[in-house]
Design a protein around this motif. Structure first.
Motif, PDB file in Angstrom:
ATOM      1  N   THR A 134     -35.056  -4.595 -30.983  1.00  8.92           N
ATOM      2  CA  THR A 134     -34.701  -3.236 -30.602  1.00  8.92           C
ATOM      3  C   THR A 134     -34.308  -3.251 -29.132  1.00  8.92           C
ATOM      4  O   THR A 134     -34.954  -3.910 -28.310  1.00  8.92           O
ATOM      5  N   LEU A 135     -33.248  -2.527 -28.798  1.00  8.61           N
ATOM      6  CA  LEU A 135     -32.700  -2.573 -27.447  1.00  8.61           C
ATOM      7  C   LEU A 135     -33.398  -1.561 -26.553  1.00  8.61           C
ATOM      8  O   LEU A 135     -33.520  -0.376 -26.899  1.00  8.61           O
ATOM      9  N   VAL A 136     -33.820  -2.039 -25.400  1.00  9.10           N
ATOM     10  CA  VAL A 136     -34.379  -1.185 -24.354  1.00  9.10           C
ATOM     11  C   VAL A 136     -33.458  -1.269 -23.142  1.00  9.10           C
ATOM     12  O   VAL A 136     -33.175  -2.362 -22.655  1.00  9.10           O
ATOM     13  N   THR A 137     -32.983  -0.113 -22.700  1.00 11.90           N
ATOM     14  CA  THR A 137     -32.106  -0.051 -21.536  1.00 11.90           C
ATOM     15  C   THR A 137     -32.748   0.854 -20.501  1.00 11.90           C
ATOM     16  O   THR A 137     -33.049   2.017 -20.793  1.00 11.90           O
ATOM     17  N   VAL A 138     -32.939   0.312 -19.300  1.00  9.87           N
ATOM     18  CA  VAL A 138     -33.544   1.084 -18.219  1.00  9.87           C
ATOM     19  C   VAL A 138     -32.495   1.286 -17.147  1.00  9.87           C
ATOM     20  O   VAL A 138     -31.992   0.319 -16.559  1.00  9.87           O
ATOM     21  N   SER A 139     -32.143   2.525 -16.902  1.00  5.88           N
ATOM     22  CA  SER A 139     -31.123   2.831 -15.909  1.00  5.88           C
ATOM     23  C   SER A 139     -31.755   3.067 -14.543  1.00  5.88           C
ATOM     24  O   SER A 139     -32.880   3.563 -14.436  1.00  5.88           O
ATOM     25  N   SER A 140     -30.998   2.724 -13.519  1.00  4.93           N
ATOM     26  CA  SER A 140     -31.517   2.874 -12.146  1.00  4.93           C
ATOM     27  C   SER A 140     -31.208   4.237 -11.575  1.00  4.93           C
ATOM     28  O   SER A 140     -30.446   5.011 -12.122  1.00  4.93           O
TER      29      SER A 140
END
Length: 123
Positions: free
Chosen positions: A117-123
């Protein structure tokens, strides 16, 4: 048929939280260690956190200690990864995996893998 199904990934801002779930079936859950691994683009897969279904012992990678918590609900054959204080460098595909327990090193030599499962953390 052995299945490990991950859920809970998504897009979150830095500092936010997500909880991943891994639902296991097709094997005797109590006889396995379950772990979370991740792979970021261009990087090797790394073990994030693993838990023994036998005695509840845990392992955490240094990069997530104090921020991530692994837990297991043996009645539901499900393992969770609570991820707090997320950082952009936590962005990756997160995989659930299982390996026979007891074992000396919780995250080594897993036998079964989920699809991730994809986890994307934006800055």
């Amino acid at each position: 048929e052995v299945q490990l199904v991950e859920s809970g990934g998504g897009l979150v801002q830095a500092g936010g939280s997500l909880r991943l779930s891994c639902a296991a079936s097709g094997f005797t859950f109590d006889d396995y260690a379950i772990g979370w691994f991740r792979q970021a683009p261009g990087k090797d897969r790394e073990g994030v956190s693993c838990i023994s279904s036998t005695d509840g012992s845990t392992y955490y990678a240094d990069s997530v200690k104090g921020r991530f918590t692994i837990s297991s609900d043996n009645a539901k054959n499900t393992v969770y990864l609570q991820m707090n204080s997320l950082k952009p460098e936590d962005t990756a595909v997160y995989y659930c995996a299982a390996g026979g327990d007891p074992r000396e090193r919780l995250c080594d030599g897993m036998d079964y893998w989920g699809k991730g499962t994809l986890v994307t953390v934006s800055s």
